[in-house]
Design a protein around this motif. Structure first.
Motif, PDB file in Angstrom:
ATOM      1  N   SER A  52     -24.630  20.884 -32.437  1.00  0.00           N
ATOM      2  CA  SER A  52     -23.717  21.202 -33.529  1.00  0.00           C
ATOM      3  C   SER A  52     -23.004  19.916 -33.914  1.00  0.00           C
ATOM      4  O   SER A  52     -22.449  19.240 -33.049  1.00  0.00           O
ATOM      5  CB  SER A  52     -22.705  22.270 -33.097  1.00  0.00           C
ATOM      6  OG  SER A  52     -21.785  22.542 -34.137  1.00  0.00           O
ATOM      7  N   SER A  62     -20.521  18.122 -37.099  1.00  0.00           N
ATOM      8  CA  SER A  62     -19.738  18.283 -38.325  1.00  0.00           C
ATOM      9  C   SER A  62     -19.237  16.926 -38.790  1.00  0.00           C
ATOM     10  O   SER A  62     -18.715  16.144 -37.984  1.00  0.00           O
ATOM     11  CB  SER A  62     -18.531  19.208 -38.092  1.00  0.00           C
ATOM     12  OG  SER A  62     -18.946  20.514 -37.753  1.00  0.00           O
ATOM     13  N   TYR A 101     -16.935  14.854 -41.861  1.00  0.00           N
ATOM     14  CA  TYR A 101     -16.005  14.871 -42.988  1.00  0.00           C
ATOM     15  C   TYR A 101     -16.159  13.553 -43.738  1.00  0.00           C
ATOM     16  O   TYR A 101     -16.027  12.476 -43.147  1.00  0.00           O
ATOM     17  CB  TYR A 101     -14.564  15.060 -42.506  1.00  0.00           C
ATOM     18  CG  TYR A 101     -14.275  16.474 -42.083  1.00  0.00           C
ATOM     19  CD1 TYR A 101     -13.687  17.383 -42.962  1.00  0.00           C
ATOM     20  CD2 TYR A 101     -14.624  16.917 -40.806  1.00  0.00           C
ATOM     21  CE1 TYR A 101     -13.434  18.691 -42.581  1.00  0.00           C
ATOM     22  CE2 TYR A 101     -14.384  18.228 -40.423  1.00  0.00           C
ATOM     23  CZ  TYR A 101     -13.792  19.105 -41.312  1.00  0.00           C
ATOM     24  OH  TYR A 101     -13.550  20.411 -40.932  1.00  0.00           O
ATOM     25  N   VAL A 149     -17.017  12.153 -37.578  1.00  0.00           N
ATOM     26  CA  VAL A 149     -17.911  13.167 -37.036  1.00  0.00           C
ATOM     27  C   VAL A 149     -17.404  13.662 -35.688  1.00  0.00           C
ATOM     28  O   VAL A 149     -16.912  12.873 -34.872  1.00  0.00           O
ATOM     29  CB  VAL A 149     -19.340  12.581 -36.864  1.00  0.00           C
ATOM     30  CG1 VAL A 149     -20.219  13.504 -36.035  1.00  0.00           C
ATOM     31  CG2 VAL A 149     -19.971  12.332 -38.224  1.00  0.00           C
ATOM     32  N   ALA A 158     -19.200  16.159 -32.656  1.00  0.00           N
ATOM     33  CA  ALA A 158     -20.497  16.768 -32.374  1.00  0.00           C
ATOM     34  C   ALA A 158     -20.652  17.115 -30.905  1.00  0.00           C
ATOM     35  O   ALA A 158     -20.061  16.474 -30.030  1.00  0.00           O
ATOM     36  CB  ALA A 158     -21.623  15.817 -32.788  1.00  0.00           C
ATOM     37  N   GLU A 191     -17.465  18.225 -46.625  1.00  0.00           N
ATOM     38  CA  GLU A 191     -17.705  18.476 -45.196  1.00  0.00           C
ATOM     39  C   GLU A 191     -19.075  19.092 -45.036  1.00  0.00           C
ATOM     40  O   GLU A 191     -19.514  19.900 -45.858  1.00  0.00           O
ATOM     41  CB  GLU A 191     -16.638  19.411 -44.639  1.00  0.00           C
ATOM     42  CG  GLU A 191     -16.708  19.641 -43.132  1.00  0.00           C
ATOM     43  CD  GLU A 191     -17.591  20.801 -42.707  1.00  0.00           C
ATOM     44  OE1 GLU A 191     -17.939  20.904 -41.517  1.00  0.00           O
ATOM     45  OE2 GLU A 191     -17.933  21.626 -43.593  1.00  0.00           O
ATOM     46  N   THR A 248     -21.625  20.714 -41.868  1.00  0.00           N
ATOM     47  CA  THR A 248     -21.875  21.105 -40.485  1.00  0.00           C
ATOM     48  C   THR A 248     -23.324  21.547 -40.352  1.00  0.00           C
ATOM     49  O   THR A 248     -23.813  22.340 -41.166  1.00  0.00           O
ATOM     50  CB  THR A 248     -20.951  22.259 -40.053  1.00  0.00           C
ATOM     51  OG1 THR A 248     -19.595  21.790 -40.037  1.00  0.00           O
ATOM     52  CG2 THR A 248     -21.314  22.763 -38.658  1.00  0.00           C
ATOM     53  N   HIS A 298     -26.138  23.091 -37.509  1.00  0.00           N
ATOM     54  CA  HIS A 298     -26.473  23.656 -36.200  1.00  0.00           C
ATOM     55  C   HIS A 298     -27.982  23.514 -36.009  1.00  0.00           C
ATOM     56  O   HIS A 298     -28.757  23.971 -36.859  1.00  0.00           O
ATOM     57  CB  HIS A 298     -26.091  25.130 -36.118  1.00  0.00           C
ATOM     58  CG  HIS A 298     -24.618  25.360 -36.219  1.00  0.00           C
ATOM     59  ND1 HIS A 298     -24.068  26.592 -36.511  1.00  0.00           N
ATOM     60  CD2 HIS A 298     -23.565  24.525 -36.058  1.00  0.00           C
ATOM     61  CE1 HIS A 298     -22.753  26.503 -36.524  1.00  0.00           C
ATOM     62  NE2 HIS A 298     -22.424  25.254 -36.265  1.00  0.00           N
ATOM     63  N   SER A 314     -27.221  25.014 -41.866  1.00  0.00           N
ATOM     64  CA  SER A 314     -26.059  24.186 -42.198  1.00  0.00           C
ATOM     65  C   SER A 314     -25.231  24.852 -43.290  1.00  0.00           C
ATOM     66  O   SER A 314     -25.707  25.719 -44.018  1.00  0.00           O
ATOM     67  CB  SER A 314     -26.490  22.792 -42.657  1.00  0.00           C
ATOM     68  OG  SER A 314     -27.044  22.826 -43.957  1.00  0.00           O
ATOM     69  N   GLN A 337     -22.195  23.294 -46.118  1.00  0.00           N
ATOM     70  CA  GLN A 337     -21.336  22.215 -46.568  1.00  0.00           C
ATOM     71  C   GLN A 337     -20.421  22.709 -47.676  1.00  0.00           C
ATOM     72  O   GLN A 337     -20.738  23.659 -48.394  1.00  0.00           O
ATOM     73  CB  GLN A 337     -22.140  21.008 -47.046  1.00  0.00           C
ATOM     74  CG  GLN A 337     -22.945  21.203 -48.304  1.00  0.00           C
ATOM     75  CD  GLN A 337     -23.533  19.874 -48.798  1.00  0.00           C
ATOM     76  OE1 GLN A 337     -22.860  19.065 -49.429  1.00  0.00           O
ATOM     77  NE2 GLN A 337     -24.810  19.678 -48.475  1.00  0.00           N
TER      78      GLN A 337
END
Length: 274
Positions: A62, A64, A66, A106, A108, A218, A220, A222, A263, A265
């Motif tokens: 996972s 993410s 920004y 990030v 993670a 943003e 993210t 997975h 994902s 965003q």
């Protein structure tokens, strides 16, 4: 003795150690879209640094990111910090900057996706796409799109004809774009490449009749499994655009029919042409 030629993607995410937890990168012009470097490529660069910091857990599970300012081609630096190292998972942070200005931050969690071989229970189904040869390739994209998205030349992207009406001035209005994907130079997919794939298709706002650059705020991703070699099926969709922002959900299915990445965003809607 011959030297192996790295793929364009591997060159794009290449890193040189520059001290403890620090890496030097070079962002290439071939990964630009609109006014900056593609967000998926940037996430893969930062993700690569974190995989080097956690060799016992090489794969993002996972992640993410920004996006704080637009990245441009040229030198960049990635700084990493390990927050936790466990038996099956490790967590870390990464900051990508250029000229002292932070571009991407990030957080993670990493593991080893090769061990994720257990039972799969899912109600998700892969997108129903026409055969690859019946889909629309990048070579048919409007010239103005190619001029704004150099990264499309790095892809072998075949879009579902039902989701490209926007290219003819006839958007479907469903907020859906889907198609087949692989890298143009034949590099097979892996977990780091999936970070790029999650942000590789044209913005779903095109299908809403809103062409133009849609900067990511943003993102993210997975990762559920290591993809097998071959074409990927990718679907991007949105259900809500409000106050100048929209979400974009993505699913990536590998050639075996397994859902390997998901994902979401948040992005800024394209601004109307002046």
């Amino acid at each position: 003795m011959t030297t192996a030629i790295r793929s364009e993607f591997d060159q794009g995410i290449a890193l040189a150690p520059d001290g403890p937890g620090r890496y030097a990168a070079e962002l290439g012009e071939g990964w630009q879209i609109g006014g900056g470097v593609n967000g998926g490529l940037l996430l893969a660069v930062a993700g690569h640094a974190l995989s080097l910091e956690h060799p016992e857990h090489p794969d993002p599970v996972s992640i993410s990111g920004y996006y704080l300012s637009a990245s441009v081609p040229g030198a960049a630096e990635v700084r990493t910090e390990s927050v936790r190292r466990g038996r099956s998972l490790s967590t870390g942070t990464a900051v990508l900057s250029q000229g002292g200005e932070e571009r991407l931050r990030v957080l993670a969690t990493y593991g080893d996706l090769s061990t994720h071989q257990g039972e799969v229970r899912t109600t998700a189904t892969p997108p129903q796409l026409p055969p690859v040869e019946q889909c629309i390739g990048v070579e048919h994209a409007p010239p103005q799109l190619i001029s704004q998205a150099a990264l499309l030349e790095r892809f072998d992207l075949r879009l579902d004809p039902a989701s490209v009406g926007w290219a003819l001035g006839q958007p479907a209005g469903r907020g859906l774009i889907q198609g087949w994907f692989r890298l143009a130079d034949g590099r097979e997919p892996d977990p780091l490449a999936l970070l790029l794939v999650a942000d590789a298709l044209p913005p779903v706002t095109f299908d809403l009749g809103m062409p133009g650059w849609a900067p990511t705020i943003e993102l993210t991703v997975h990762l559920r499994a290591r993809p097998v070699p071959g074409w990927l099926r990718v679907v991007h969709s949105t259900r809500n655009l409000a106050a100048g922002h929209f979400e974009e959900d993505c699913e990536v299915w590998d050639a075996s029919g397994r859902l390997v990445a998901q994902s979401r965003q948040l992005a800024r809607a394209p601004r109307p042409a002046a």
